[in-house]
Design a protein around this motif. Structure first.
Motif, PDB file in Angstrom:
ATOM      1  N   VAL A   1       0.550  -1.275  -0.396  1.00 43.79           N
ATOM      2  CA  VAL A   1       0.424   0.165  -0.044  1.00 43.79           C
ATOM      3  C   VAL A   1       1.416   1.136   0.396  1.00 43.79           C
ATOM      4  N   ALA A   2       1.894   1.619   0.787  1.00 43.96           N
ATOM      5  CA  ALA A   2       2.751   2.256   1.231  1.00 43.96           C
ATOM      6  C   ALA A   2       3.701   1.985   0.341  1.00 43.96           C
TER       7      ALA A   2
ATOM      8  N   PRO B   1       1.017   3.851 -10.060  1.00 38.20           N
ATOM      9  CA  PRO B   1       0.717   3.662  -8.709  1.00 38.20           C
ATOM     10  C   PRO B   1      -0.215   3.284  -7.995  1.00 38.20           C
ATOM     11  N   ALA B   2      -1.922   3.810  -8.390  1.00 36.69           N
ATOM     12  CA  ALA B   2      -2.415   3.732  -6.878  1.00 36.69           C
ATOM     13  C   ALA B   2      -3.915   2.678  -6.828  1.00 36.69           C
TER      14      ALA B   2
ATOM     15  N   GLY C   1      -2.748  -2.932  -3.117  1.00 36.88           N
ATOM     16  CA  GLY C   1      -2.165  -3.788  -1.300  1.00 36.88           C
ATOM     17  C   GLY C   1      -3.463  -2.924  -0.517  1.00 36.88           C
ATOM     18  N   ALA C   2      -4.181  -2.242  -1.290  1.00 36.18           N
ATOM     19  CA  ALA C   2      -4.880  -1.917   0.776  1.00 36.18           C
ATOM     20  C   ALA C   2      -5.930  -3.731   0.407  1.00 36.18           C
ATOM     21  N   GLY C   3      -6.691  -3.645  -0.532  1.00 38.01           N
ATOM     22  CA  GLY C   3      -7.183  -5.457  -0.453  1.00 38.01           C
ATOM     23  C   GLY C   3      -6.786  -6.124   0.057  1.00 38.01           C
TER      24      GLY C   3
ATOM     25  N   PRO D   1      -3.712   5.512 -18.676  1.00 39.85           N
ATOM     26  CA  PRO D   1      -2.555   6.042 -18.328  1.00 39.85           C
ATOM     27  C   PRO D   1      -1.510   5.620 -17.224  1.00 39.85           C
ATOM     28  N   GLU D   2      -0.173   5.704 -17.524  1.00 30.72           N
ATOM     29  CA  GLU D   2       0.857   5.030 -16.973  1.00 30.72           C
ATOM     30  C   GLU D   2       0.332   5.712 -15.475  1.00 30.72           C
ATOM     31  N   SER D   3       0.221   6.961 -15.306  1.00 35.86           N
ATOM     32  CA  SER D   3      -0.057   8.132 -14.413  1.00 35.86           C
ATOM     33  C   SER D   3      -0.970   7.477 -12.836  1.00 35.86           C
TER      34      SER D   3
END
Length: 395
Positions: free
Chosen positions: A141-142, A239-240, A246-248, A234-236
């Motif tokens: 996640v982080a 990460p999100a 990861g949050a899941g 998009p590639e941007s």
């Protein structure tokens, strides 16, 4: 849960960040150290191989020391190799630090798994395991996105420094809060533990853990091309969406900790069926952005929920190997982390398309589910025969 257990989780967070962060740092490392991108990619392979080999080997070594001593030794070694990695200008030295770091990581996790379940009541192993593995999910996640951002602003070396710095409070906390008792059994009992690790139920559980983790890391490794080339993000946004996975996974580990102790078979069967259905659905609907977002979260939760529950069951099944069980559970997970990306890579290289890693993940979970059902039927038949024999035996 004891405070010391959360400190072990902090250390696992730092180690998980180190294991996964190179996925976003490879190009910078290749350019800085004047090697090809494929050569830089061997840093990830070296770490995975080191984890597989190091887990049982370091667990055996750790039996010779009190648990606090073993945990501190492995964590300090892990910290120091990251300092060396941040300072070196030699790719060969950096590669060596990844291997040594993997051995230290494997040893720490092997001992920590055993220490964690020893800090709680015998029927709370699932909750203890979920706290520890929560460090891995928080790294997704982080830690991993954070490492990528550090690399973008201050170079790849800053990510290595960050891992070392996060490890420092964990070292101090373990020194103060983890009990300094013995490792658990005498060194002379190693052969007995190795014999106990051949118990069929444990072997099957470790196999299932490897297959499920292989499915997880198959898609996680190639999630970026799936969501950009198929879902159209998009590639941007990569990460999100990685952080969403990861949050899941954090949600899945937390939920698994509440059911793995009380209703393990029902939870694993239900979770495995849902996990298989989720990978198939993801493969079929990946072109729809909304479906992709929802399934990234759901599959992260199911993957780590089922995976952590299998680790818990392995620790329950390995009662005769109290100091080596964590090492073999760690090795099984990392075997999966190695074979999953290889399977996905072969599917992509064969020209099967960007969805193919999702289908490979579905195949691996299907194999796990089939193996689990066969094992359950076999155990049920054996118990039935034993009950019949006991009922008909002369008194």
């Amino acid at each position: 849960m004891p405070f010391s257990l959360y400190m072990l989780g902090l250390a696992v967070f730092a180690q998980g960040t180190s294991e996964f962060m190179l996925s976003g740092l490879g190009p910078d490392i290749a350019a800085d150290l004047d090697v090809s991108l494929s050569t830089a990619g061997t840093l990830t392979s070296a770490f995975a191989v080191g984890m597989v080999i190091g887990a049982p080997a370091m667990a055996l070594l750790g039996r010779r020391w009190p648990r606090r001593t073993a945990l501190l030794g492995f964590l300090v070694a892990f910290l120091l190799v990251h300092v060396v990695g941040a300072l070196t200008s030699s790719f060969a030295v950096l590669l060596g630090t990844r291997v040594i770091g993997a051995f230290a990581n494997a040893g720490f996790l092997a001992v920590a798994l055993v220490a964690a379940v020893g800090m709680v009541e015998p029927n709370a192993k699932g909750r203890a395991t979920s706290v520890l593995l929560g460090g891995v999910t928080l790294a997704c996640v982080a830690g991993v996105p954070g490492g990528a951002l550090l690399g973008q602003f201050w170079g790849w070396r800053s990510a290595f420094w960050a891992v070392a710095l996060v490890s420092v409070p964990a070292v101090l906390a373990i020194l103060r809060s983890v009990p300094g008792g013995a490792s658990g059994t005498r060194v002379s009992g190693a052969r007995g533990e190795l014999r106990a690790l051949r118990e069929p139920r444990l072997v099957v559980t470790l196999l299932l853990g490897a297959l499920v983790n292989g499915a997880t890391f198959c898609t996680f490794t190639y999630l970026s091309p799936v969501i950009t080339e198929v879902s159209g993000f998009p590639e941007s946004r990569v990460p999100a969406l990685l952080a969403l996975f990861g949050a899941g996974s954090f949600i899945g580990v937390t939920v698994a900790g509440r059911f793995a102790d009380t209703r393990p078979v029902a939870f694993l069967l239900t979770g495995a069926v849902a996990l298989l259905a989720g990978w198939v659905l993801f493969a079929l609907t990946a072109q729809h952005a909304v479906a992709a977002v929802v399934l990234v979260l759901v599959q992260g939760a199911l993957s780590f929920g089922v995976g952590s529950a299998l680790i818990t069951r392995a620790l329950y099944a390995a009662a005769g190997a109290p100091t080596l069980s964590g090492g073999f559970a760690t090795a099984a997970l990392n075997v999966g982390a190695a074979i999953g990306p290889v399977g996905g890579g072969l599917a992509l290289a064969a020209g099967l398309g960007h969805r193919s890693p999702l289908w490979v993940s579905a195949l691996l979970v299907a194999l796990a589910l089939a193996a689990g059902v066969v094992a359950l039927v076999s155990v049920s038949r054996r118990e039935s025969r034993e009950a019949t024999a006991a009922a008909t035996a002369p008194r």
